[in-house]
Motif scaffolding. Structure first.
Motif, short mmCIF file in Angstrom:
data_model
loop_
_atom_site.label_atom_id
_atom_site.label_comp_id
_atom_site.label_asym_id
_atom_site.label_seq_id
_atom_site.Cartn_x
_atom_site.Cartn_y
_atom_site.Cartn_z
N SER A 13 0.83 -1.21 0.00
CA SER A 13 0.00 0.00 0.00
C SER A 13 0.86 1.26 0.00
O SER A 13 0.52 2.25 -0.66
CB SER A 13 -0.95 0.00 1.20
OG SER A 13 -0.22 -0.07 2.40
N GLU A 14 1.97 1.23 0.72
CA GLU A 14 2.85 2.39 0.74
C GLU A 14 3.55 2.58 -0.60
O GLU A 14 3.65 3.71 -1.10
CB GLU A 14 3.90 2.26 1.85
CG GLU A 14 4.77 3.49 1.97
CD GLU A 14 5.82 3.38 3.06
OE1 GLU A 14 6.70 4.26 3.09
OE2 GLU A 14 5.78 2.42 3.85
N THR A 21 4.15 5.67 -5.63
CA THR A 21 4.43 5.61 -7.07
C THR A 21 3.21 5.93 -7.93
O THR A 21 3.35 6.10 -9.15
CB THR A 21 4.94 4.21 -7.46
OG1 THR A 21 3.95 3.24 -7.12
CG2 THR A 21 6.26 3.90 -6.77
N GLY A 22 2.03 5.98 -7.34
CA GLY A 22 0.82 6.22 -8.13
C GLY A 22 0.40 5.00 -8.94
O GLY A 22 -0.35 5.12 -9.90
N VAL A 23 0.89 3.83 -8.57
CA VAL A 23 0.55 2.58 -9.24
C VAL A 23 -0.30 1.77 -8.27
O VAL A 23 0.02 1.68 -7.08
CB VAL A 23 1.84 1.81 -9.61
CG1 VAL A 23 1.52 0.44 -10.16
CG2 VAL A 23 2.66 2.61 -10.62
N SER A 24 -1.37 1.19 -8.75
CA SER A 24 -2.26 0.44 -7.86
C SER A 24 -1.58 -0.81 -7.31
O SER A 24 -0.65 -1.36 -7.92
CB SER A 24 -3.53 0.03 -8.61
OG SER A 24 -3.24 -0.96 -9.56
N ALA A 25 -2.07 -1.26 -6.16
CA ALA A 25 -1.55 -2.50 -5.58
C ALA A 25 -1.78 -3.66 -6.54
O ALA A 25 -0.95 -4.56 -6.65
CB ALA A 25 -2.23 -2.76 -4.23
N ARG A 26 -2.89 -3.63 -7.24
CA ARG A 26 -3.17 -4.69 -8.22
C ARG A 26 -2.10 -4.72 -9.31
O ARG A 26 -1.61 -5.77 -9.72
CB ARG A 26 -4.55 -4.46 -8.83
CG ARG A 26 -4.95 -5.52 -9.82
CD ARG A 26 -6.41 -5.32 -10.24
NE ARG A 26 -6.83 -6.40 -11.09
CZ ARG A 26 -7.25 -6.25 -12.33
NH1 ARG A 26 -7.33 -5.03 -12.86
NH2 ARG A 26 -7.62 -7.28 -13.05
N ALA A 27 -1.71 -3.53 -9.81
CA ALA A 27 -0.66 -3.46 -10.83
C ALA A 27 0.67 -3.95 -10.27
O ALA A 27 1.41 -4.65 -10.96
CB ALA A 27 -0.53 -2.04 -11.36
N LEU A 28 0.97 -3.62 -9.02
CA LEU A 28 2.21 -4.08 -8.41
C LEU A 28 2.23 -5.61 -8.31
O LEU A 28 3.26 -6.24 -8.56
CB LEU A 28 2.41 -3.45 -7.03
CG LEU A 28 2.62 -1.93 -7.04
CD1 LEU A 28 2.60 -1.38 -5.62
CD2 LEU A 28 3.88 -1.55 -7.77
#
Length: 114
Positions: free
Chosen positions: A4-5, A10-17
């Motif tokens: 989440s942090e 980074t402005g990238v969703s957790a799903r994308a990560l």
């Protein structure tokens, strides 16, 4: 840092990560309870991945050439090797063909409505 942090920074969703993780381009450490734990060095890496996706590179291509990415004062750049140059040129050619096809469609639509 937790997912989440990293997402917030980074402005990238957790799903994308998690997607990046599944493709092996971002490999977090796992703590004993299974949570993904990211290093400070993952922040620029995520921004490099985000920039490469925004430029139209597929995840497989990013995986092959992420080590060529550099982050500097002028943003993300790539050290161009011959194979990467060929892939970038192929993407540019595909975009030019798609643009030409769109222009032809626009012309036909204009002919229909005039």
């Amino acid at each position: 840092m937790l997912i989440s942090e990293l997402a917030a920074r980074t402005g990238v969703s957790a799903r994308a990560l998690r997607h990046y993780d599944s493709h092996g381009v971002l490999v977090p450490h796992r703590d004993p309870n299974g949570y993904r734990v990211y290093a400070e060095s993952d922040v620029p890496r995520v921004l490099q991945i985000k920039t490469m996706i925004g430029a139209g590179l597929a995840m497989a291509t990013i995986g092959r050439y992420l080590d060529c990415a550099r982050t500097g004062d002028h943003g993300v750049t790539l050290d161009m090797c011959p194979r990467l140059r060929a892939e970038v040129d192929a993407i540019a050619s595909r975009l030019e063909r798609e643009h030409a096809a769109l222009e032809q469609t626009r012309t036909r639509l204009g002919a229909l409505t005039s």
